[in-house]
Design an enzyme around this catalytic site. Structure first.
Site, mmCIF file in Angstrom:
data_model
loop_
_atom_site.group_PDB
_atom_site.id
_atom_site.type_symbol
_atom_site.label_atom_id
_atom_site.label_comp_id
_atom_site.label_asym_id
_atom_site.label_seq_id
_atom_site.Cartn_x
_atom_site.Cartn_y
_atom_site.Cartn_z
ATOM 1 N N ARG A 236 0.853 -1.182 0.000
ATOM 2 C CA ARG A 236 0.000 0.000 0.000
ATOM 3 C C ARG A 236 0.885 1.227 0.000
ATOM 4 O O ARG A 236 1.976 1.207 0.582
ATOM 5 C CB ARG A 236 -0.851 0.065 1.282
ATOM 6 C CG ARG A 236 -2.119 -0.743 1.250
ATOM 7 C CD ARG A 236 -3.157 -0.142 0.294
ATOM 8 N NE ARG A 236 -4.396 -0.883 0.327
ATOM 9 C CZ ARG A 236 -4.659 -1.965 -0.409
ATOM 10 N NH1 ARG A 236 -3.754 -2.421 -1.252
ATOM 11 N NH2 ARG A 236 -5.822 -2.576 -0.332
ATOM 12 N N GLU A 265 -2.340 8.046 -4.085
ATOM 13 C CA GLU A 265 -2.756 7.632 -5.425
ATOM 14 C C GLU A 265 -4.224 8.007 -5.690
ATOM 15 O O GLU A 265 -5.018 7.991 -4.757
ATOM 16 C CB GLU A 265 -2.535 6.126 -5.598
ATOM 17 C CG GLU A 265 -3.338 5.267 -4.637
ATOM 18 C CD GLU A 265 -2.988 3.780 -4.777
ATOM 19 O OE1 GLU A 265 -1.810 3.406 -4.697
ATOM 20 O OE2 GLU A 265 -3.946 3.005 -4.963
ATOM 21 N N HIS A 283 -1.653 0.480 -9.439
ATOM 22 C CA HIS A 283 -2.337 -0.392 -8.469
ATOM 23 C C HIS A 283 -3.064 -1.538 -9.200
ATOM 24 O O HIS A 283 -4.291 -1.685 -9.079
ATOM 25 C CB HIS A 283 -3.321 0.428 -7.617
ATOM 26 C CG HIS A 283 -3.649 -0.210 -6.297
ATOM 27 N ND1 HIS A 283 -3.906 0.505 -5.164
ATOM 28 C CD2 HIS A 283 -3.783 -1.511 -5.944
ATOM 29 C CE1 HIS A 283 -4.183 -0.318 -4.162
ATOM 30 N NE2 HIS A 283 -4.118 -1.561 -4.624
HETATM 31 C C1 GLV Z 1 -5.655 -4.541 -3.610
HETATM 32 O O1 GLV Z 1 -4.864 -3.692 -3.368
HETATM 33 C C2 GLV Z 1 -6.323 -5.313 -2.622
HETATM 34 O O2 GLV Z 1 -6.191 -5.012 -1.425
HETATM 35 O O3 GLV Z 1 -7.029 -6.256 -2.996
#
Ligand code: GLV
Length: 317
Positions: A236, A265, A283
């Site tokens: 993250r 982001e 992401h």
């Molecule tokens: C993506 O970042 C998730 O947490 O599934």
């Protein structure tokens, strides 16, 4: 009997929407996938009893306060840092997420970033597309070897373990650091964070974001890394201090970074896009059609389980 109202915040796969429409009065907008503003979310959630959200929706105390009839939240993601879980617990609102179905896909993507940073794939691609390739030469866009190098995994959960398994095929020494020691240590050796940062050629972050992991990698940690090392973040934004990382990459204090997540982001700090030694992706670590479909279906399974009075398939503790 009136069907319970479900708010789906973002576009989901049509077959999943169909499953939900058969049981819920669904509020959704399949035409647009732009994030909802906080006020929009507050207005939309007010009459809802169920919520299907994503990583990009911040479900904070204000949103929850607006949702007085809310019975359950299903997030279509494994990470839950965007949801105020304490407030949910206090209100007795169960939350489900989507573990397991994305493990291998996300581990694959971690490897894509390891390879891309080691072998400068982004840079090489820009070079060819930019028309700069005038001929072959020995020292053109040379990278570093992955095979036989040392991998440091910070966060040895399901995805960390899947990354470690893949490293065996690359003949790597695998170190890991985690809050607790993993059960299976055949594929990786536990070390403290400092040893891992000092020893690894590739440091990959796979921890959930929390107060504990906020800025786990900042100036001091980057200073411990080898100048030849690459940092990969598929965890993250916020696990890394982006300003410190940007400065380290600009100063070539570490070799490169592969980044799928960012602190604010989709906004990036000015400077990131100018870096040659960073591979930047939006992401997408779990983004294969099959896996995103499975994540959607698992979220729907959880909503339908709650509706039927059955236990959630994948509740968040
Ligand atoms: C993506 O970042 C998730 O947490 O599934």
């Amino acid at each position: 009997m009136a069907r319970p109202r479900l708010l789906v915040t973002r576009r989901i796969y049509p077959d999943v929407l169909e499953r939900l429409i058969a049981h819920f009065e669904v509020s959704h907008n399949q035409e647009s996938d732009t994030p909802r503003s906080k006020q929009e979310l507050i207005d939309l959630i007010a009459p809802s009893e169920y919520l299907f959200c994503t990583v990009a929706d911040r479900i904070d105390a204000d949103i929850l306060a607006a949702a007085q009839g809310l019975k359950m939240i299903a997030t279509g993601a494994v990470g839950t840092n965007n949801i105020d879980l304490a407030a949910c617990r206090a209100r007795g609102i169960p939350v489900s997420n989507t573990p397991d179905v994305l493990t291998e896909t996300t581990a694959d993507f971690g490897w894509a970033l390891i390879m891309a940073t080691a072998r400068r794939i982004g840079e090489a691609e820009r070079y060819v597309r930019g028309g700069h390739w005038k001929g072959w030469s020995f020292d053109q866009i040379t990278g570093v070897d992955v095979y036989g190098s040392t991998l440091g995994i910070i966060g040895m959960g399901r995805i960390g373990a899947a990354i470690a398994r893949r490293a065996q095929g690359f003949g790597m020494q695998v170190l890991y650091h985690n809050r607790s020691r993993a059960q299976q240590e055949q594929a990786a050796r536990y070390v403290d964070k400092e040893t891992l940062l000092r020893s690894a050629d590739f440091v990959i972050l796979v921890v959930p974001y929390s107060q504990e992991t906020h800025h786990l990698i900042a100036k001091a940690e980057l200073a411990l890394m080898k100048p030849t090392a690459c940092l990969i973040n598929i965890a993250r934004g916020g696990v890394v201090n982006d300003a410190d990382l940007l400065a380290a990459l600009q100063a070539r204090q570490i070799r490169a970074a592969g980044l799928d997540v960012f602190e604010n982001e989709p906004a990036l700090l000015p400077g990131f896009c100018q870096l040659d030694n960073a591979v930047l992706t939006p992401h997408i670590a779990s983004a294969t059609r099959a896996t995103r479909g499975a994540m959607n279906h698992l979220a729907a399974d959880n909503l339908l389980a709650h509706l039927a009075g059955r236990p959630l398939k994948t509740p968040v503790a």
